[in-house]
Every structure is written in structure tokens, then in C-alpha cells.
Design a protein around this motif. Structure first.
Motif, PDB file in Angstrom:
ATOM      1  N   LEU A  70       0.820  -1.213   0.000  1.00  0.00           N
ATOM      2  CA  LEU A  70       0.000   0.000   0.000  1.00  0.00           C
ATOM      3  C   LEU A  70       0.855   1.264   0.000  1.00  0.00           C
ATOM      4  N   TYR A  71       1.910   1.258   0.782  1.00  0.00           N
ATOM      5  CA  TYR A  71       2.701   2.484   0.948  1.00  0.00           C
ATOM      6  C   TYR A  71       3.712   2.693  -0.184  1.00  0.00           C
ATOM      7  N   TYR A 127       1.770   1.078  -4.142  1.00  0.00           N
ATOM      8  CA  TYR A 127       0.616   1.886  -4.546  1.00  0.00           C
ATOM      9  C   TYR A 127       0.822   3.365  -4.265  1.00  0.00           C
ATOM     10  N   TYR A 187       0.373   5.151  -1.605  1.00  0.00           N
ATOM     11  CA  TYR A 187      -0.663   5.808  -0.804  1.00  0.00           C
ATOM     12  C   TYR A 187      -0.012   6.665   0.280  1.00  0.00           C
ATOM     13  N   VAL A 245      -3.036   4.379   4.004  1.00  0.00           N
ATOM     14  CA  VAL A 245      -2.566   3.046   4.387  1.00  0.00           C
ATOM     15  C   VAL A 245      -3.224   2.638   5.704  1.00  0.00           C
ATOM     16  N   ALA A 264      -6.836   1.780   5.162  1.00  0.00           N
ATOM     17  CA  ALA A 264      -7.019   0.470   4.526  1.00  0.00           C
ATOM     18  C   ALA A 264      -6.799  -0.663   5.527  1.00  0.00           C
ATOM     19  N   LEU A 279     -11.390   3.270  -0.231  1.00  0.00           N
ATOM     20  CA  LEU A 279     -10.280   2.500   0.331  1.00  0.00           C
ATOM     21  C   LEU A 279     -10.780   1.242   1.026  1.00  0.00           C
ATOM     22  N   HIS A 293      -9.821  -2.450  -0.425  1.00  0.00           N
ATOM     23  CA  HIS A 293      -8.830  -3.206   0.342  1.00  0.00           C
ATOM     24  C   HIS A 293      -9.439  -3.967   1.517  1.00  0.00           C
ATOM     25  N   SER A 345      -7.547  -6.941   2.724  1.00  0.00           N
ATOM     26  CA  SER A 345      -6.193  -6.754   3.265  1.00  0.00           C
ATOM     27  C   SER A 345      -6.234  -6.239   4.696  1.00  0.00           C
TER      28      SER A 345
END
Length: 190
Positions: free
Chosen positions: A56-57, A60, A62, A67, A70, A93, A97, A100
Motif C-alpha cells: 500500500l505504501y 501503490y 498511498y 494506508v 485500509a 479505500l 482493500h 487486506s
């Protein structure tokens, strides 16, 4: 200390993550990662945690706020109190996600070395499950005793899921290095 047998912390590209707790949906998170060609080697919930965070960080790209959203989605009343534009983003989000997001009692501590802004930023972030089933305890020692050079000792911050862990770390540090006190100046729970 990282150990190849699956001990904490697990590392991503620019972060190290430790956690207290467990996930009821470990298999779902593993499938979410497999759909993105990411496979855990040690089959632990800590390992998949750092893999999701890194995805994510870093991958992606974000912002940290997204993050966190999510991983630990804002719920019910708190969500209703958000401004409409933030509700729209957070809803996207959460839907994107959902698989996740760890389910169960957990608390993450994430140490990062971030260079997105051009100069290094070192960050310690604590994130807990939305039901706050694992506590977050933070402590700050604003400065230690005055040293032989006449200057106060360095400031130091701690985060843990139990106050006793912070107290033990400070007592040990103070016994080895006289620049630190045996107790923090401030403690607080998130």
C-alpha cells in the motif's frame, strides 16, 4: 534482531514491523496478496502485515493516512462524523482493500525510513485494530539527566502494547547509559 526463522521484526523495503495479536482472516489476506503476486515465506501474520503495508505504501504510493485507513477502517459513528469528501475516499479505500484489513486483536509498531519528501524521515507508527482489542501505550522521556558535558540527555519515545515493556526497556537503558532516566516523563494510551 531479525531471524530468518520468522521472528520479529519482519521487514519491507523501508520499514520494519512487529505486532502483538493474531488475525482471524490470515487466509483472506494471503489470497489478497497472492492476487498481486506476493507470497509469504514464513506463513506468519506478521509477515503478511508488512507485505500489505509495503504494497500500500511503497507500491501503490498511498499517503500514510490512506494506508492506515485500509488496514484499520474507520467505523460507524466516527465514519458518519467525517466530512463528505473524506467519507467518499475512505469508503473507496475500505471497499478496495477489504480483504487486506486484518480482523482480530492486533497492534502494529512500524519503524520507517522514508525518503518520499527528498530528505530522510524516520517515523515510528502505532496502529491498532478498530475495536482496540490490543492497547497502545506511548511514553516520552523529554530529556535525560544532565551528563558530564553539562548537556541534558537525549529525548526518547516508546510505543508498546504494555506499559511494563516500556518500563523494562527504560530501566535497562538507564542501567547501561546514564544519559537516560529509569522512567518516562509522560505515558498515554491511544
Amino acid at each position: 534482531v531479525w531471524h530468518p526463522g520468522g521472528a520479529h521484526p519482519f521487514i519491507g523495503m523501508n520499514e520494519a514491523l512487529v505486532h502483538n495479536g493474531d488475525f482471524a482472516n490470515y487466509a483472506s489476506i494471503g489470497e489478497y496478496l497472492a492476487q498481486r503476486n506476493i507470497y509469504p515465506l514464513f506463513l506468519t501474520d506478521t509477515e503478511v502485515s508488512v507485505q500489505v503495508f509495503d504494497l500500500l505504501y511503497r507500491t501503490y504510493d498511498y499517503p500514510l493516512e490512506y494506508v492506515i485507513e485500509a488496514l484499520a477502517p474507520t467505523t460507524e459513528r466516527d465514519f458518519a462524523m467525517l466530512p463528505p469528501d473524506k467519507q467518499r475516499i475512505y469508503n473507496m479505500l475500505q471497499v478496495t482493500h477489504m480483504h487486506s484489513s486484518p480482523d482480530g486483536p492486533w497492534f502494529f509498531l512500524i519503524a520507517q525510513s522514508d525518503r518520499k519528501s527528498g530528505s530522510p524521515v524516520f517515523r515510528l507508527t502505532g496502529i491498532t485494530d478498530t475495536s482496540m482489542l490490543r492497547p497502545q501505550v506511548f511514553a516520552l522521556q523529554e530529556s535525560g539527566p544532565v551528563g558530564e558535558d553539562g548537556k541534558p540527555g537525549p529525548a526518547i519515545g516508546f510505543a508498546a502494547s504494555e506499559k511494563q515493556g516500556i518500563d523494562a526497556a527504560l530501566a535497562s537503558l538507564a542501567a547501561e547509559d546514564k544519559r537516560f532516566w529509569g522512567r518516562a516523563d509522560r505515558y498515554w494510551n491511544a
